[in-house]
Design an enzyme around this catalytic site. Structure first.
Site, PDB file in Angstrom:
ATOM      1  N   ASN A   7       0.876  -1.159   0.000  1.00 40.01           N
ATOM      2  CA  ASN A   7       0.000   0.000   0.000  1.00 40.01           C
ATOM      3  C   ASN A   7       0.919   1.216   0.000  1.00 40.01           C
ATOM      4  OD1 ASN A   7      -2.018   1.875   0.505  1.00 40.01           O
ATOM      5  ND2 ASN A   7      -3.122   0.478   1.863  1.00 40.01           N
ATOM      6  N   ARG A  96      -2.408  -1.909  -3.961  1.00 38.73           N
ATOM      7  CA  ARG A  96      -3.592  -1.049  -3.983  1.00 38.73           C
ATOM      8  C   ARG A  96      -3.301   0.065  -4.973  1.00 38.73           C
ATOM      9  NH1 ARG A  96      -4.877   3.627   0.048  1.00 38.73           N
ATOM     10  NH2 ARG A  96      -6.914   4.216  -0.702  1.00 38.73           N
ATOM     11  N   HIS A 184     -12.085   4.473  -2.362  1.00 38.79           N
ATOM     12  CA  HIS A 184     -12.266   3.624  -1.166  1.00 38.79           C
ATOM     13  C   HIS A 184     -13.059   2.356  -1.502  1.00 38.79           C
ATOM     14  CE1 HIS A 184     -11.953   7.497   1.474  1.00 38.79           C
ATOM     15  NE2 HIS A 184     -10.760   6.902   1.396  1.00 38.79           N
ATOM     16  N   ARG A 245      -8.896  17.807   3.921  1.00 39.22           N
ATOM     17  CA  ARG A 245      -9.519  18.113   2.618  1.00 39.22           C
ATOM     18  C   ARG A 245     -10.891  18.761   2.842  1.00 39.22           C
ATOM     19  NH1 ARG A 245      -8.964  12.195   0.020  1.00 39.22           N
ATOM     20  NH2 ARG A 245      -7.432  11.698   1.624  1.00 39.22           N
ATOM     21  N   GLU A 388      -8.311  -3.372   4.324  1.00 37.89           N
ATOM     22  CA  GLU A 388      -8.014  -3.251   2.899  1.00 37.89           C
ATOM     23  C   GLU A 388      -6.953  -4.250   2.441  1.00 37.89           C
ATOM     24  OE1 GLU A 388      -7.354   0.907   3.249  1.00 37.89           O
ATOM     25  OE2 GLU A 388      -8.971   1.385   1.862  1.00 37.89           O
TER      26      GLU A 388
END
Ligand code: AMP
Length: 416
Positions: A7, A96, A184, A245, A388
Site C-alpha cells: 500500500n 492497492r 475507497h 480536505r 483493505e
C-alpha cells in the site's frame, strides 16, 4: 500461497504478508509480517511486526521511496523478523492502486499495457498513482518476474449508473475522462460483504450505505452487491469534509480566486487538499480525536469543525439513502467510523424518522465487526474494521487460483 500486499502512499509505504491455503478463512487472519515506513523530509520511521510477536523499529535517512521500502522488505528474509527463506518463497504481490480509470474494474496482473494505463491515470491522481508505480518498480527489482496484481480503489464503483457518474458540465468532459470514479472501493466492498456475512443475509438482498470515515472520507450506496452512488468523484476531494480536505465546495469560489489572481491552480490544490477540512476550520488539527477533545474543553472553532463534519455527513447520508430508496444497513468504518462514538451518534441522530435506532450502550463499547443498533431498529448499524490489505490479498488469491484452477488444481472459499 504467500501473498505480499503493498500500500504505497505519498509519504508512506505499508506492506504485509499473508498466507492463504486452499480455503479462504471466513475471518481475516493476522498477517505473518507487517511493516510500515513513514517519512517526513529525509527521515523515515520504519516499524516491522510479525505474528510471532517480534518487533523492530528503526529510524533511517532516505532520499527516495526505494531507500525506505528496500530495507523494510529485506526484513522479510533477514534479521529477527525473518518469516521466509527468500524472495522466491513469495508467490504474488498485490498493490492497492487508487485510480484505474474507466479501463479497469477487476484486479489484473500488471503487464506493460496495464502499467501504461496506470501511468496515464497519474495525471488525475498524481500523488497516488505515481507512488504505486514506484512500489511496482521496487518489487520488480527485488523479486524479479513475480506476478504483480493491481487492485483498484475505483473498481467497486465501476457500475455506477451514467446519471451518477457524468458531471453536468459540457458533455465533452466525459470523452476526456472527466467523470466521477469514486474511491475507497476496496474497503466499501469488503465492509458490505462482511456486513452481509455477519447478518447472515445475501448481500444482493441488502440496501447498504457504507461510511468510510478516516483521513479521507466517503460514502457508498450499495445495491445488488455493487456501488450505485458515492460521494467522491473525479478525485478523492469531492463530497464529505475530511481531516485536511475540504470536500465539495462551490466551484465558483475557485474561479473567483483564480480570476482575482489570489491563488494559482497549484496553490488552490494545496489549500483544498492539505489546509482545509477539520484542520482548516479548527486551525489546530485535522485529527478527529483532537477535535473532539478540544470541543469538550470549550474550543468554539473545534466545535464548528465537528458540527460542519456532522452536518455534511448527514446531508450526504440522506442523499445516499434517497439513491437507494431505503436502507437496511448503515456501516461505519476506518479511523473515525470505527473509533468515534460521538460521530456515529451524531450521524444517526437525525434518522429516527426511518426508525433507525442506535443502541447507545453498544455504541460506547468500542464495537468491532458488530451490530450496534437496538434490537427493533428498522436499520442495522454496523461497525466494521477496515481490512483493505486482507481484501487485496483475497483478491490476489482468487485471481491466481482461478488461473491455477483452469489447469486442474482446486481452490474454494470457506462458506457457512
Ligand atoms: P484512517 O485513515 O482510517 O487511518 O483514520 C485516521 C483518522 O481516524 C485519524 O486522523 C483520526 O482523525 C481518526 N481516529 C482514530 N482514532 C480515533 C478516535 N479514537 N476517535 C476519533 N477519531 C479517531
Amino acid at each position: 500461497m504467500k501473498i505480499l500486499v503493498l500500500n504505497s502512499g505519498s509519504s508512506s509505504q505499508k506492506s504485509c504478508l499473508y498466507e492463504i491455503g486452499d480455503v479462504i478463512p471466513k475471518n481475516s487472519p493476522e498477517p505473518i509480517w507487517q511493516a510500515k515506513a513513514e517519512w517526513n523530509g529525509d527521515r523515515a520511521e520504519v516499524s516491522i511486526r510479525t505474528s510471532r510477536g517480534d518487533n523492530l523499529k528503526n529510524r533511517i535517512t532516505v532520499g527516495s521511496r526505494e531507500e525506505a521500502a528496500g530495507p523494510m522488505l529485506d526484513t522479510l528474509w533477514s534479521g529477527i523478523t525473518r518469516v521466509v527463506s527468500g524472495p522466491s518463497e513469495i508467490n504474488v504481490v498485490g498493490h492497492r492502486v487508487v485510480n484505474g480509470g474507466q479501463n479497469y474494474r477487476e484486479p489484473i496482473v500488471v503487464n506493460a499495457e496495464v502499467r501504461a494505463t496506470i501511468t496515464r491515470m497519474s495525471a488525475f491522481a498524481p500523488l497516488h498513482n505515481r507512488a504505486e508505480l514506484e512500489g511496482m518498480d521496487i518489487i520488480a527489482k527485488r523479486f524479479g518476474a513475480i506476478p504483480q496484481i493491481a487492485v483498484f480503489d475505483t473498481g467497486f464503483h465501476s457500475q455506477l449508473p451514467e446519471s451518477a457518474y457524468v458531471y453536468p458540465g459540457p458533455y465533452e468532459w466525459l470523452a476526456r475522462g472527466i467523470r466521477r470514479y469514486g474511491f475507497h472501493g476496496i474497503n466499501h466492498q469488503y465492509c458490505a460483504e462482511r456486513t452481509a456475512q455477519l447478518l447472515g443475509k445475501d448481500l444482493r438482498s441488502l440496501k447498504i450505505v457504507s461510511c468510510h470515515l478516516g483521513n479521507g472520507c466517503s460514502l457508498a450506496a450499495i445495491q445488488d452487491g455493487h456501488s450505485v452512488d458515492t460521494t467522491m468523484g473525479f478525485t478523492p476531494l469531492e463530497g464529505l469534509m475530511m481531516g485536511t480536505r475540504s470536500g465539495s465546495v462551490d466551484p465558483g469560489i475557485l474561479t473567483y480566486m483564480m480570476r482575482e489572481g489570489l491563488f494559482t491552480g497549484e496553490q488552490l490544490d494545496e489549500l483544498l487538499n492539505q489546509k482545509s477540512g477539520l484542520l482548516g476550520i479548527s486551525g489546530i488539527s485535522g485529527d478527529m480525536r483532537q477535535i473532539v477533545a478540544l470541543m469538550k474543553e470549550g474550543n468554539s472553532r473545534a466545535k464548528l469543525a465537528f458540527d460542519i463534519f456532522v452536518h455534511r455527513l448527514r446531508s450526504c447520508l440522506g442523499a445516499m439513502i434517497a439513491a437507494l430508496g431505503g436502507i437496511d444497513a448503515l456501516i461505519f468504518s476506518a479511523g473515525i467510523g470505527e473509533n468515534s462514538a460521538e460521530v456515529r451518534a451524531a450521524a444517526c441522530a437525525n434518522f429516527g424518522y426511518l426508525n433507525l435506532m442506535l443502541d447507545s450502550e453498544k455504541n460506547q463499547s468500542s464495537p468491532q465487526d458488530q451490530d450496534i443498533a437496538e434490537k427493533d431498529s428498522a436499520v442495522r448499524v454496523m461497525v466494521i474494521r477496515a481490512q483493505e490489505d486482507w481484501a487485496i490479498a483475497k483478491k490476489c488469491w482468487s485471481l491466481l487460483s482461478a488461473n491455477v484452477g483452469s489447469t486442474g488444481a482446486s481452490a474454494r472459499l470457506e462458506t457457512d
